[in-house]
Design an enzyme around this catalytic site. Structure first.
Site, mmCIF file in Angstrom:
data_model
loop_
_atom_site.group_PDB
_atom_site.id
_atom_site.type_symbol
_atom_site.label_atom_id
_atom_site.label_comp_id
_atom_site.label_asym_id
_atom_site.label_seq_id
_atom_site.Cartn_x
_atom_site.Cartn_y
_atom_site.Cartn_z
ATOM 1 N N ASP A 50 35.885 47.902 108.004
ATOM 2 C CA ASP A 50 35.300 49.173 107.572
ATOM 3 C C ASP A 50 34.522 49.795 108.720
ATOM 4 O O ASP A 50 33.564 49.212 109.226
ATOM 5 C CB ASP A 50 34.364 48.922 106.384
ATOM 6 C CG ASP A 50 33.695 50.204 105.896
ATOM 7 O OD1 ASP A 50 34.201 50.789 104.918
ATOM 8 O OD2 ASP A 50 32.677 50.616 106.491
ATOM 9 N N TYR A 55 29.881 56.157 113.238
ATOM 10 C CA TYR A 55 29.443 54.891 113.834
ATOM 11 C C TYR A 55 29.676 54.861 115.343
ATOM 12 O O TYR A 55 29.072 54.061 116.045
ATOM 13 C CB TYR A 55 30.158 53.700 113.206
ATOM 14 C CG TYR A 55 29.923 53.475 111.732
ATOM 15 C CD1 TYR A 55 28.948 54.190 111.029
ATOM 16 C CD2 TYR A 55 30.685 52.539 111.032
ATOM 17 C CE1 TYR A 55 28.755 53.979 109.670
ATOM 18 C CE2 TYR A 55 30.484 52.320 109.683
ATOM 19 C CZ TYR A 55 29.531 53.042 109.004
ATOM 20 O OH TYR A 55 29.343 52.831 107.655
ATOM 21 N N LYS A 80 35.826 56.977 107.747
ATOM 22 C CA LYS A 80 35.153 57.965 106.908
ATOM 23 C C LYS A 80 34.965 59.295 107.637
ATOM 24 O O LYS A 80 34.731 59.317 108.850
ATOM 25 C CB LYS A 80 33.780 57.435 106.469
ATOM 26 C CG LYS A 80 33.807 56.033 105.879
ATOM 27 C CD LYS A 80 32.421 55.540 105.526
ATOM 28 C CE LYS A 80 32.426 54.054 105.242
ATOM 29 N NZ LYS A 80 32.483 53.239 106.465
ATOM 30 N N HIS A 113 32.267 60.528 103.705
ATOM 31 C CA HIS A 113 31.160 59.608 103.960
ATOM 32 C C HIS A 113 29.916 59.926 103.121
ATOM 33 O O HIS A 113 29.282 59.019 102.579
ATOM 34 C CB HIS A 113 30.813 59.647 105.456
ATOM 35 C CG HIS A 113 30.095 58.424 105.928
ATOM 36 N ND1 HIS A 113 30.107 58.027 107.244
ATOM 37 C CD2 HIS A 113 29.354 57.512 105.284
ATOM 38 C CE1 HIS A 113 29.395 56.914 107.374
ATOM 39 N NE2 HIS A 113 28.924 56.588 106.201
ATOM 40 N N LEU A 195 23.218 43.064 101.494
ATOM 41 C CA LEU A 195 22.099 42.122 101.576
ATOM 42 C C LEU A 195 20.762 42.846 101.712
ATOM 43 O O LEU A 195 19.746 42.224 102.043
ATOM 44 C CB LEU A 195 22.297 41.168 102.764
ATOM 45 C CG LEU A 195 23.625 40.410 102.800
ATOM 46 C CD1 LEU A 195 23.725 39.576 104.068
ATOM 47 C CD2 LEU A 195 23.782 39.528 101.564
ATOM 48 N N ILE A 233 31.258 44.447 102.051
ATOM 49 C CA ILE A 233 31.589 44.496 103.483
ATOM 50 C C ILE A 233 30.374 44.077 104.314
ATOM 51 O O ILE A 233 29.758 44.906 104.982
ATOM 52 C CB ILE A 233 32.082 45.902 103.899
ATOM 53 C CG1 ILE A 233 31.180 47.012 103.301
ATOM 54 C CG2 ILE A 233 33.530 46.112 103.505
ATOM 55 C CD1 ILE A 233 31.465 48.403 103.833
ATOM 56 N N SER A 236 27.970 41.153 110.480
ATOM 57 C CA SER A 236 27.244 40.257 111.374
ATOM 58 C C SER A 236 28.024 40.212 112.679
ATOM 59 O O SER A 236 29.251 40.307 112.666
ATOM 60 C CB SER A 236 27.124 38.852 110.788
ATOM 61 O OG SER A 236 26.507 37.989 111.734
ATOM 62 N N ARG A 241 27.828 33.245 111.193
ATOM 63 C CA ARG A 241 27.518 33.991 109.970
ATOM 64 C C ARG A 241 28.754 34.670 109.414
ATOM 65 O O ARG A 241 28.922 34.784 108.195
ATOM 66 C CB ARG A 241 26.413 35.010 110.243
ATOM 67 C CG ARG A 241 25.061 34.375 110.470
ATOM 68 C CD ARG A 241 23.998 35.399 110.768
ATOM 69 N NE ARG A 241 22.710 34.774 111.055
ATOM 70 C CZ ARG A 241 21.644 35.401 111.526
ATOM 71 N NH1 ARG A 241 21.727 36.711 111.772
ATOM 72 N NH2 ARG A 241 20.528 34.760 111.756
ATOM 73 N N SER A 244 30.368 31.895 107.495
ATOM 74 C CA SER A 244 29.699 31.525 106.250
ATOM 75 C C SER A 244 29.824 32.627 105.206
ATOM 76 O O SER A 244 29.887 32.346 104.000
ATOM 77 C CB SER A 244 28.227 31.191 106.501
ATOM 78 O OG SER A 244 27.503 32.329 106.926
ATOM 79 N N ASN A 245 29.901 33.879 105.645
ATOM 80 C CA ASN A 245 30.077 34.981 104.697
ATOM 81 C C ASN A 245 31.447 34.964 104.031
ATOM 82 O O ASN A 245 31.647 35.654 103.021
ATOM 83 C CB ASN A 245 29.863 36.326 105.400
ATOM 84 C CG ASN A 245 28.407 36.609 105.713
ATOM 85 O OD1 ASN A 245 27.510 35.948 105.205
ATOM 86 N ND2 ASN A 245 28.171 37.589 106.569
#
Length: 279
Positions: A50, A55, A80, A113, A195, A233, A236, A241, A244-245
């Protein structure tokens, strides 16, 4: 193929397109770091990426996709349309610029967006998105940060329902009214800032569930999202990470643990309010 790829569930969008429920986001990753980050994500097992025009890292994403050697059909790429390109005369150029930077002939999902405060402009853009989908330049079309009343205006144009509404959503801001409207229309809810930029990681309810399952706090929250039915989405740039995600499929939160996270709602918005944001 990384075995993690085979564990990621998919959802079927309202237009019949299949989308991974867990993807990799690149918000705030500098372009010069994005190629390495996305390459690592793809090697780890992510297949949904994404990004967004604003960005400034679509080129970095494109370099990673090209270098991966993965078949295009295995990838799900979202970008977007930024506020500056809203309107009938500028939307098509917005996607063209994104495709050029990504090095692709189409994206899998193209989102408006933000709605901004110019209703006519985002409605015009939506009609152009319908044309772009018909031309094969994007497989699916949707919106991001749209409130219920804005969704209803879009749907009211000619009945075309967005496939996705990507909104800020996490245990501290559950966006329940918008999520309910999404469900009522068959729109997938996709969570950005899942998060809460780390703010929810130290909550006692999260830590208790993490201890019970022998997993990390982020894994608990991401698992909560999946059990809610959200597309998620996480971002990291750390390989461990990223891995682990993805490790979310060997445990389930029980009813009490889900209820404890549900109870964390506190209108804890980390980003702008969609009804007034104009970039």
């Amino acid at each position: 193929m990384n075995t993690a790829t085979n564990t990621i569930p998919t959802i079927t969008l309202n237009d019949g397109t299949s989308m991974p429920q867990l993807g990799y986001g690149v918000f705030q990753v500098p372009d010069e770091q994005t190629t390495t980050a996305v390459s690592t994500a793809l090697e780890t097992g992510y297949r949904s990426i994404d990004t967004a025009a604003i960005y400034g890292n679509e080129s970095g994403v494109g370099r990673a996709l090209a270098a991966s050697g993965l078949p295009r059909g295995e990838l799900f790429v979202t970008t977007k349309l930024w506020l500056a390109d809203l309107g009938r005369e500028t939307t098509r150029g917005g996607l063209a610029a994104s495709l050029d930077k990504l090095g692709l002939d189409h994206v899998d999902l193209y989102l408006i967006h933000w709605p901004g405060t110019d209703t006519e402009a985002y409605l015009e853009s939506w009609q152009v998105l319908e044309e772009l989908r018909a031309e094969g330049l994007t497989r699916s079309i949707g919106v991001s940060n749209f409130l219920p009343e804005q969704l209803e205006r879009v749907i009211g144009l000619d009945g075309t329902v967005p496939a996705v509404n990507q909104v800020e959503l996490h245990p501290f801001l559950q966006n329940r009214e918008t999520a309910a409207v999404n469900r009522a229309h068959g729109i997938a809810t996709e969570a950005w800032s899942p998060l809460a930029q780390g703010a929810v990681l130290d909550d006692p309810a999260v830590l208790a569930a993490a201890a019970a399952h022998g997993v990390g706090a982020a894994q608990v929250i991401l698992r909560w999202h999946l059990q809610q039915g959200n597309v998620v989405i996480p971002k990291s740039v750390t390989a461990s990470r990223m891995a682990s995600n993805l490790e979310l499929f060997g445990f389930d939160l029980d009813t009490a643990q889900v209820a404890a996270l549900d109870a964390l709602e506190r209108d804890g918005r980390t980003g702008p309010f969609p009804g007034t944001f104009n970039g």
